[in-house]
Design a protein around this motif. Sequence first.
Motif, PDB file in Angstrom:
ATOM      1  N   CYS A   1       8.899   2.354   3.509  1.00  0.00           N
ATOM      2  CA  CYS A   1       7.805   2.466   2.567  1.00  0.00           C
ATOM      3  C   CYS A   1       6.557   1.608   3.222  1.00  0.00           C
TER       4      CYS A   1
ATOM      5  N   GLN B   1       4.226   0.303   1.987  1.00  0.00           N
ATOM      6  CA  GLN B   1       3.209  -0.705   1.373  1.00  0.00           C
ATOM      7  C   GLN B   1       4.466  -2.011   1.189  1.00  0.00           C
TER       8      GLN B   1
ATOM      9  N   CYS C   1       7.871  -0.159  -5.431  1.00  0.00           N
ATOM     10  CA  CYS C   1       6.337  -0.561  -5.503  1.00  0.00           C
ATOM     11  C   CYS C   1       5.583   0.536  -5.886  1.00  0.00           C
TER      12      CYS C   1
ATOM     13  N   ASN D   1       3.109   8.754  -0.598  1.00  0.00           N
ATOM     14  CA  ASN D   1       2.433   9.457   0.345  1.00  0.00           C
ATOM     15  C   ASN D   1       1.819  10.696  -0.206  1.00  0.00           C
TER      16      ASN D   1
ATOM     17  N   TRP E   1       4.491   3.094  -4.350  1.00  0.00           N
ATOM     18  CA  TRP E   1       3.682   3.912  -3.355  1.00  0.00           C
ATOM     19  C   TRP E   1       4.374   5.275  -3.328  1.00  0.00           C
TER      20      TRP E   1
ATOM     21  N   CYS F   1       8.117   5.614  -3.629  1.00  0.00           N
ATOM     22  CA  CYS F   1       8.826   4.148  -3.521  1.00  0.00           C
ATOM     23  C   CYS F   1       9.095   3.870  -4.816  1.00  0.00           C
TER      24      CYS F   1
END
Length: 82
Positions: free
Chosen positions: A28, A30, A47, A51, A49, A44
Amino acid sequence: MTQEGPPEAESSDAVAASTGAEITTTDCRQCGAKVSGLNNRYACSYCGWVNHWAEGSNILPSAAEDPDHPAAEEPRAEPRTR
């Protein structure tokens, strides 16, 4: 006497191979957790995140090619009014 179980469902690997899909893994960007995705598209769960969809390794199908896309001839539900 032998009891047979229900036919085995296709494994996820067989389904992925038949559709041209590939399960890929990365870190990840982040939080650094290991994330797996389909054709280099990731999300993810730690958290939140994700893409960008354009970073994937193949072209996404159009809405018309998507088996879950509602058919154009199906009427949309009207919003309820009080």
